[in-house]
Scaffold this active site. Sequence first.
Site, PDB file in Angstrom:
ATOM      1  N   HIS A 239      38.291 -29.068 -88.607  1.00 35.44           N
ATOM      2  CA  HIS A 239      38.418 -28.420 -89.988  1.00 35.44           C
ATOM      3  C   HIS A 239      39.930 -28.705 -90.363  1.00 35.44           C
ATOM      4  CE1 HIS A 239      34.321 -27.647 -90.735  1.00 35.44           C
ATOM      5  NE2 HIS A 239      34.456 -27.286 -89.323  1.00 35.44           N
TER       6      HIS A 239
HETATM    7  C1  BDR Z   1      35.985 -24.074 -92.418  1.00 41.27           C
HETATM    8  O1  BDR Z   1      35.950 -22.410 -92.250  1.00 41.27           O
HETATM    9  C2  BDR Z   1      36.209 -22.204 -91.252  1.00 41.27           C
HETATM   10  O2  BDR Z   1      35.368 -21.318 -90.112  1.00 41.27           O
HETATM   11  C3  BDR Z   1      36.783 -23.083 -90.874  1.00 41.27           C
HETATM   12  O3  BDR Z   1      38.463 -22.201 -90.035  1.00 41.27           O
HETATM   13  C4  BDR Z   1      37.163 -23.949 -91.432  1.00 41.27           C
HETATM   14  O4  BDR Z   1      38.250 -23.658 -92.579  1.00 41.27           O
HETATM   15  C5  BDR Z   1      35.318 -24.441 -92.313  1.00 41.27           C
HETATM   16  O5  BDR Z   1      33.958 -24.532 -93.221  1.00 41.27           O
END
Ligand code: BDR
Length: 309
Positions: A239
């Site tokens: 992400h």
């Molecule tokens: C987001 O949530 C976190 O666990 C990850 O680092 C990312 O920023 C994804 O939903």
Amino acid sequence: MSTPIVFDTDPGHDDAFALLVAARAPELKLLAVTSVAGNQTLDKTTLNARRVMTMAGLRDVPVAAGMASPLLRALHTVPHIHGVSGLDGYDFGPPEVELAPEHAVDLMIRVVGESPEPVTLVPVGPLTNVAMALLRAPEIKDQVARIVLMGGAAELGNVTPAAEFNIYVDPEAAAIVFGAGIPITMVGLDATHKARVRPAERERIRNLGNPVGQMVAELMIWYGQFHRRKYGWDDPPVHDALAVAAVIRPDLIETRHVNVVVETAGTYTAGRTVCDLRGVTDRAPNADVAMEVNREAFVELFTEGLARY
Ligand code: BDR
Ligand code: CA
């Protein structure tokens, strides 16, 4: 000319990948790294930020600890995704990067204020630090070129059916940020769930011939376990790295310029980013919402970024 950025983060595996790319990208000038509670508690995310900056070999970029809890709510962490340490799956040595003495919110306000050019904020965790900075020093708005954040979803969430993690953890902070009048690129799950790194691509990263590539491959395997269990994917979404990539190369994502408001009251929908994709309200557009990604080009940029080590 490079884009000055402040990277606000709760490392986190994908946070670590994103920071490693940002730290060496010639297109970016990393002014500061600010930690926030999210994936794990603040002490852990801050230690992880220092560990990653040690791996990145940057000693002159300040790393400061920020908000230990959301503005109004109890902190919700995700050890089942990122582990007890927040960055399980690799044996880090002690960090060589010191913690800056300033609070992260003060550091953010100061570096934005002192920058000769407008700064891009890249928050990839809950938006608590950014909201606090905007509340404390609203005048910095004029010095913020854009906020390119990882968070939200126009369609489905990942913590609840309605909400994505970063927004779910601190919806009140997110509502402040989305309401600030600053240009926003929302790199949410609609795009990041398509920014997935396949096993063969991960192995190419491992074989880049540098310790960072090996570390990223190991961390990705650990982080991939959750995504295999939960979604049946062998290729985990990285992400936060997509948010950094979108600052470097905005053409990697396709966006819709729409109104986004954040639900703070709903029993089942708190943390939802309500994106008016159909234009059914008369609320003015306030964000560019990423809907699609050029996956191959993204993975190429990601891999090239890690090859700089
Ligand atoms: C987001 O949530 C976190 O666990 C990850 O680092 C990312 O920023 C994804 O939903
Ligand atoms: Ca994150």
